[in-house]
Design a protein around this motif. Sequence first.
Motif, PDB file in Angstrom:
ATOM      1  N   MET A   1       0.674 -16.081   5.622  1.00  0.00           N
ATOM      2  CA  MET A   1       0.045 -14.814   5.242  1.00  0.00           C
ATOM      3  C   MET A   1       1.091 -13.824   4.744  1.00  0.00           C
ATOM      4  N   GLN A   2       0.714 -13.054   3.755  1.00  0.00           N
ATOM      5  CA  GLN A   2       1.641 -12.047   3.239  1.00  0.00           C
ATOM      6  C   GLN A   2       1.695 -10.841   4.169  1.00  0.00           C
ATOM      7  N   LYS A   3       2.819 -10.126   4.105  1.00  0.00           N
ATOM      8  CA  LYS A   3       3.023  -8.983   5.004  1.00  0.00           C
ATOM      9  C   LYS A   3       2.582  -7.675   4.351  1.00  0.00           C
ATOM     10  N   LEU A   4       1.775  -6.909   5.093  1.00  0.00           N
ATOM     11  CA  LEU A   4       1.313  -5.601   4.632  1.00  0.00           C
ATOM     12  C   LEU A   4       1.801  -4.542   5.610  1.00  0.00           C
ATOM     13  N   LEU A   5       2.486  -3.527   5.090  1.00  0.00           N
ATOM     14  CA  LEU A   5       2.948  -2.407   5.912  1.00  0.00           C
ATOM     15  C   LEU A   5       1.951  -1.260   5.777  1.00  0.00           C
ATOM     16  N   ILE A   6       1.397  -0.814   6.912  1.00  0.00           N
ATOM     17  CA  ILE A   6       0.457   0.310   6.917  1.00  0.00           C
ATOM     18  C   ILE A   6       1.088   1.460   7.703  1.00  0.00           C
ATOM     19  N   THR A   7       1.369   2.567   7.034  1.00  0.00           N
ATOM     20  CA  THR A   7       1.900   3.726   7.759  1.00  0.00           C
ATOM     21  C   THR A   7       0.732   4.509   8.361  1.00  0.00           C
ATOM     22  N   GLY A  14      -5.878   4.895   9.334  1.00  0.00           N
ATOM     23  CA  GLY A  14      -4.944   3.785   9.525  1.00  0.00           C
ATOM     24  C   GLY A  14      -5.470   2.729  10.483  1.00  0.00           C
ATOM     25  N   TRP A  15      -6.099   3.188  11.585  1.00  0.00           N
ATOM     26  CA  TRP A  15      -6.650   2.261  12.577  1.00  0.00           C
ATOM     27  C   TRP A  15      -7.774   1.433  11.963  1.00  0.00           C
ATOM     28  N   HIS A  16      -8.690   2.086  11.249  1.00  0.00           N
ATOM     29  CA  HIS A  16      -9.789   1.350  10.612  1.00  0.00           C
ATOM     30  C   HIS A  16      -9.259   0.350   9.570  1.00  0.00           C
ATOM     31  N   LEU A  17      -8.210   0.762   8.882  1.00  0.00           N
ATOM     32  CA  LEU A  17      -7.606  -0.112   7.872  1.00  0.00           C
ATOM     33  C   LEU A  17      -6.990  -1.360   8.520  1.00  0.00           C
ATOM     34  N   CYS A  18      -6.311  -1.164   9.641  1.00  0.00           N
ATOM     35  CA  CYS A  18      -5.707  -2.309  10.351  1.00  0.00           C
ATOM     36  C   CYS A  18      -6.772  -3.333  10.756  1.00  0.00           C
ATOM     37  N   GLN A  19      -7.940  -2.844  11.215  1.00  0.00           N
ATOM     38  CA  GLN A  19      -9.004  -3.757  11.655  1.00  0.00           C
ATOM     39  C   GLN A  19      -9.433  -4.704  10.532  1.00  0.00           C
ATOM     40  N   LEU A  20      -9.507  -4.169   9.323  1.00  0.00           N
ATOM     41  CA  LEU A  20      -9.935  -4.990   8.176  1.00  0.00           C
ATOM     42  C   LEU A  20      -8.791  -5.817   7.608  1.00  0.00           C
ATOM     43  N   ALA A  21      -7.631  -5.183   7.461  1.00  0.00           N
ATOM     44  CA  ALA A  21      -6.513  -5.849   6.781  1.00  0.00           C
ATOM     45  C   ALA A  21      -6.000  -7.067   7.542  1.00  0.00           C
ATOM     46  N   GLU A  26      -0.658 -10.388   7.330  1.00  0.00           N
ATOM     47  CA  GLU A  26       0.153 -10.164   8.535  1.00  0.00           C
ATOM     48  C   GLU A  26       0.493  -8.673   8.508  1.00  0.00           C
ATOM     49  N   VAL A  27      -0.114  -7.896   9.403  1.00  0.00           N
ATOM     50  CA  VAL A  27      -0.028  -6.435   9.295  1.00  0.00           C
ATOM     51  C   VAL A  27       1.052  -5.857  10.203  1.00  0.00           C
ATOM     52  N   TYR A  28       1.850  -4.966   9.631  1.00  0.00           N
ATOM     53  CA  TYR A  28       2.821  -4.166  10.371  1.00  0.00           C
ATOM     54  C   TYR A  28       2.358  -2.716  10.279  1.00  0.00           C
ATOM     55  N   GLY A  29       2.103  -2.091  11.435  1.00  0.00           N
ATOM     56  CA  GLY A  29       1.609  -0.713  11.433  1.00  0.00           C
ATOM     57  C   GLY A  29       2.625   0.229  12.036  1.00  0.00           C
ATOM     58  N   THR A  30       2.804   1.395  11.435  1.00  0.00           N
ATOM     59  CA  THR A  30       3.736   2.377  12.007  1.00  0.00           C
ATOM     60  C   THR A  30       2.973   3.490  12.720  1.00  0.00           C
ATOM     61  N   TYR A  31       3.610   4.012  13.770  1.00  0.00           N
ATOM     62  CA  TYR A  31       3.107   5.223  14.434  1.00  0.00           C
ATOM     63  C   TYR A  31       4.337   6.072  14.747  1.00  0.00           C
ATOM     64  N   PHE A  32       4.127   7.321  15.132  1.00  0.00           N
ATOM     65  CA  PHE A  32       5.274   8.145  15.514  1.00  0.00           C
ATOM     66  C   PHE A  32       5.039   8.814  16.868  1.00  0.00           C
ATOM     67  N   SER A  33       4.015   9.660  16.960  1.00  0.00           N
ATOM     68  CA  SER A  33       3.830  10.403  18.214  1.00  0.00           C
ATOM     69  C   SER A  33       2.672   9.892  19.065  1.00  0.00           C
ATOM     70  N   ILE A  61      11.323  -5.850   7.485  1.00  0.00           N
ATOM     71  CA  ILE A  61      10.007  -6.490   7.359  1.00  0.00           C
ATOM     72  C   ILE A  61       9.867  -7.245   6.043  1.00  0.00           C
ATOM     73  N   GLN A  62      10.460  -6.696   4.976  1.00  0.00           N
ATOM     74  CA  GLN A  62      10.280  -7.248   3.620  1.00  0.00           C
ATOM     75  C   GLN A  62       8.778  -7.360   3.284  1.00  0.00           C
ATOM     76  N   PRO A  63       8.055  -6.237   3.320  1.00  0.00           N
ATOM     77  CA  PRO A  63       6.609  -6.316   3.078  1.00  0.00           C
ATOM     78  C   PRO A  63       6.288  -6.719   1.637  1.00  0.00           C
ATOM     79  N   GLN A  64       5.129  -7.346   1.462  1.00  0.00           N
ATOM     80  CA  GLN A  64       4.668  -7.697   0.101  1.00  0.00           C
ATOM     81  C   GLN A  64       3.779  -6.595  -0.482  1.00  0.00           C
TER      82      GLN A  64
END
Length: 294
Positions: A1-7, A14-21, A26-33, A61-64
Motif C-alpha cells: 500500500m502507498q503511504k499517505l500523510l494526513i496532517t 482529519g479524523w473522518h479522513l483517516c477512517q476512509l483513507a 498506509e496512513v500516517y496522521g499527525t497531531y500536536f496538542s 516516512i517518504q509519503p506518496q
Amino acid sequence: MQKLLITGASGFLGWHLCQLAKQNWEVYGTYFSHPIEIPNVNMLKVNLTNFQELKQIFSEIQPQAVIHTAALSQPNYCQSYPKQSHAINVTASGNIAGLCADYLIPCVFTSTDLVFDGLNAPYKETDSVSPVNLYGEQKVIAEQEMLVRYPKAAVCRMPLMFGAATPTATSFMQPFIQTLQQGKELNLFIDEFRTPVSGTTAAKGLLLALEKVNGLIHLGGKERISRYDFGRLLVEVFQLPLAGLKAGYQKDVKMAAPRPSDVSLDSSKAFELGYQPLSLQQELEAIAKSQSQQ
C-alpha cells in the motif's frame, strides 16, 4: 500500500479522513496538542510550524501523497491571535507545498468558504476572493503561496462541516443538540447561509481531489441553508424539543471576527468529477442511525 500523510488527524475533518483513507492507503496522521490513537493509522506528534521537524517527517516516512487539514480554524481565535494562527495556517502550509514539490507527490490543501465576503454567492472557483476576517485572509495567502510553490497542488475550499463527534473533536451540531436537549434556548441566524456537508462527504471529496484535481476546487454541498433552517432539520431528525429553537440575526451578535452572510459554494466542477454529497436530510439520518446503533 502507498503511504499517505494526513496532517491534523486529531481534528474533526482529519479524523473522518483517516477512517476512509486507511481502507486504501498506509496512513500516517499527525497531531500536536490532542494525542489520539486511530486504529490502523500510524500517529505522530509533529509541530508543523517547525520546518526542521516537518522536513524530517517527510524524509522518514517518504509519503506518496499528502493531505494537509491541520489549521487553526476558529475565526474568533485567529482574529485575537494573529501570530500563532499565521504560523500554522500560512507558513506551515507553504512549507508543506514546497516539500511536496520537492518530492513530486500529490498535495491536497483544505481552504475555506470564508475566503469570500458573502455578497455575491454562490461562488465559483473563478470568482475573486475578498475575505472579511483574518482567518479568511490567512487562507487566501496560503492558497496563493501553495499554488506558487506547487502549481499541481489541489486547493479545496471547504464549507461548514457537521457530523458525529470524534474522540478529540466535535462539529457545530453537538452543542446545538446539547443545548436543546437541556431545554435551553438556542438562537440561530436566519441571515447566514452556507452549503454544508458531513465530515465523511468532505473526506470523500478530498480523496477525489487527490486523484483528479490540480488548482482550485469547491467541495460544498448541494443545498444552500441558513443556520436556523439547519437547526430545524436537526430537531426533526434527532427528535429534539422545538420550543428552544429561536431565530436571530447575525448583525445583532458581536463577535471578534466579522462573518460574511452568504458564502454558499457553487461546487458543480466537483460534482462533474464524481463528488456526490447526499441531501442534508439523508446525511443527518445516517448520523442519527449510526449513533443509535452504538
